[in-house]
Motif scaffolding. Structure first.
Motif, mmCIF file in Angstrom:
data_model
loop_
_atom_site.group_PDB
_atom_site.id
_atom_site.type_symbol
_atom_site.label_atom_id
_atom_site.label_comp_id
_atom_site.label_asym_id
_atom_site.label_seq_id
_atom_site.Cartn_x
_atom_site.Cartn_y
_atom_site.Cartn_z
ATOM 1 N N GLU A 48 0.889 -1.202 0.010
ATOM 2 C CA GLU A 48 -0.048 -0.141 0.012
ATOM 3 C C GLU A 48 1.026 1.268 0.030
ATOM 4 O O GLU A 48 1.904 1.356 0.817
ATOM 5 C CB GLU A 48 -0.654 -0.050 1.239
ATOM 6 N N GLY A 49 0.639 2.048 -0.949
ATOM 7 C CA GLY A 49 1.415 3.273 -0.941
ATOM 8 C C GLY A 49 2.719 3.139 -1.730
ATOM 9 O O GLY A 49 2.666 2.123 -2.565
ATOM 10 N N LYS A 50 3.512 4.030 -1.648
ATOM 11 C CA LYS A 50 4.843 3.893 -2.101
ATOM 12 C C LYS A 50 5.615 2.701 -1.840
ATOM 13 O O LYS A 50 5.660 2.417 -0.669
ATOM 14 C CB LYS A 50 5.594 5.092 -2.081
ATOM 15 N N VAL A 51 6.404 1.980 -2.928
ATOM 16 C CA VAL A 51 7.288 0.806 -2.356
ATOM 17 C C VAL A 51 8.500 1.164 -2.827
ATOM 18 O O VAL A 51 8.862 1.950 -4.002
ATOM 19 C CB VAL A 51 6.751 -0.459 -3.031
ATOM 20 N N ASN A 102 4.244 4.060 -8.264
ATOM 21 C CA ASN A 102 4.395 3.982 -6.780
ATOM 22 C C ASN A 102 5.695 3.364 -6.329
ATOM 23 O O ASN A 102 6.023 3.399 -5.332
ATOM 24 C CB ASN A 102 3.247 3.158 -6.112
ATOM 25 N N GLY A 103 6.536 3.357 -7.359
ATOM 26 C CA GLY A 103 8.047 2.660 -6.953
ATOM 27 C C GLY A 103 8.883 3.945 -6.720
ATOM 28 O O GLY A 103 8.729 4.953 -7.317
ATOM 29 N N ASP A 125 12.526 8.673 3.863
ATOM 30 C CA ASP A 125 12.551 10.019 3.294
ATOM 31 C C ASP A 125 11.430 10.379 2.223
ATOM 32 O O ASP A 125 11.205 11.292 2.055
ATOM 33 C CB ASP A 125 14.056 10.408 2.840
ATOM 34 N N THR A 126 11.251 9.292 1.198
ATOM 35 C CA THR A 126 10.245 9.225 0.309
ATOM 36 C C THR A 126 8.936 8.819 0.523
ATOM 37 O O THR A 126 7.838 8.615 -0.210
ATOM 38 C CB THR A 126 10.873 8.558 -1.083
ATOM 39 N N GLY A 127 8.734 8.429 1.843
ATOM 40 C CA GLY A 127 7.409 8.087 2.396
ATOM 41 C C GLY A 127 6.890 6.779 1.823
ATOM 42 O O GLY A 127 5.784 6.488 1.843
ATOM 43 N N CYS A 128 7.945 5.922 1.767
ATOM 44 C CA CYS A 128 7.542 4.576 1.176
ATOM 45 C C CYS A 128 6.943 3.725 2.427
ATOM 46 O O CYS A 128 7.595 3.775 3.541
ATOM 47 C CB CYS A 128 8.638 3.760 0.712
ATOM 48 N N ALA A 129 5.727 3.165 2.015
ATOM 49 C CA ALA A 129 5.088 2.094 3.241
ATOM 50 C C ALA A 129 5.785 0.704 3.063
ATOM 51 O O ALA A 129 5.653 0.031 4.107
ATOM 52 C CB ALA A 129 3.648 1.976 2.932
ATOM 53 N N THR A 130 6.458 0.433 2.023
ATOM 54 C CA THR A 130 7.052 -0.933 1.874
ATOM 55 C C THR A 130 8.328 -1.077 1.350
ATOM 56 O O THR A 130 8.638 -0.126 0.629
ATOM 57 C CB THR A 130 6.212 -1.994 0.955
ATOM 58 N N VAL A 131 9.265 -1.615 1.905
ATOM 59 C CA VAL A 131 10.816 -1.961 1.241
ATOM 60 C C VAL A 131 10.682 -3.311 0.638
ATOM 61 O O VAL A 131 10.612 -4.373 1.610
ATOM 62 C CB VAL A 131 11.548 -1.580 2.351
ATOM 63 N N TYR A 132 11.030 -3.574 -0.363
ATOM 64 C CA TYR A 132 10.902 -4.862 -0.883
ATOM 65 C C TYR A 132 12.417 -5.106 -0.846
ATOM 66 O O TYR A 132 13.303 -4.598 -1.535
ATOM 67 C CB TYR A 132 10.539 -5.015 -2.422
#
Length: 147
Positions: free
Chosen positions: A10-13, A47-48, A119-126
């Motif tokens: 959800e959100g940016k990744v 969103n990446g 810093d970029t507001g990512c909800a997920t880090v793959y």
């Protein structure tokens, strides 16, 4: 399996470099298929996020370990950077990474990934290398290859 992973983001990744490497690595068809689907979804949805660090690590790994032609590796770096926003590593990100490393005991380099994601507001880090499902600096780490 692919649909579950894409829907769970959800959100940016943010993509760790190992996900980019699997995009190019034909030796593991399952992981390559998952990496390609995640990256395609991120490009299609916008969103990446990746960082200059990830692009550098990608180039180094694919040319040294996968023995990819350097021109082909450069083309992939360009493709990623043309289609996915790239965070430039800065001194504030480095200082944030030091703080994350101190608090989490992650390596500095892994902490720099988490700092850029935060810093970029990512909800997920793959990432395949970090602790699956752990939340660090506001982002949930997700290993897209976990069974």
């Amino acid at each position: 399996m692919k649909d579950k992973q894409i829907k769970s983001a959800e959100g940016k990744v943010f993509f760790d470099s190992n996900i980019l490497v699997y995009y190019a690595d034909e030796s593991d068809a399952r992981k390559q298929k998952i990496a390609m689907a995640l990256i395609k979804d991120a490009i299609d949805s916008g969103n990446g996020v990746i960082s200059t660090q990830c692009l550098q690590e990608f180039y180094n790994v694919v040319t040294k370990k996968l023995l990819c032609d350097k021109e082909r590796a450069k083309e992939m770096v360009k493709m990623f950077s043309d289609n996915i926003p790239v965070v430039k590593i800065s001194v504030p990100l480095i200082l944030s990474a030091v703080d994350i490393s101190i608090k989490s005991q992650f390596s500095f380099w892994d902490s720099l990934i988490l700092s850029a994601a935060d810093d970029t507001g990512c909800a997920t880090v793959y990432s395949e290398d970090l602790n699956d499902q752990q939340i660090v600096a506001g982002a949930r780490i997700q290993n897209p290859f976990a069974a």
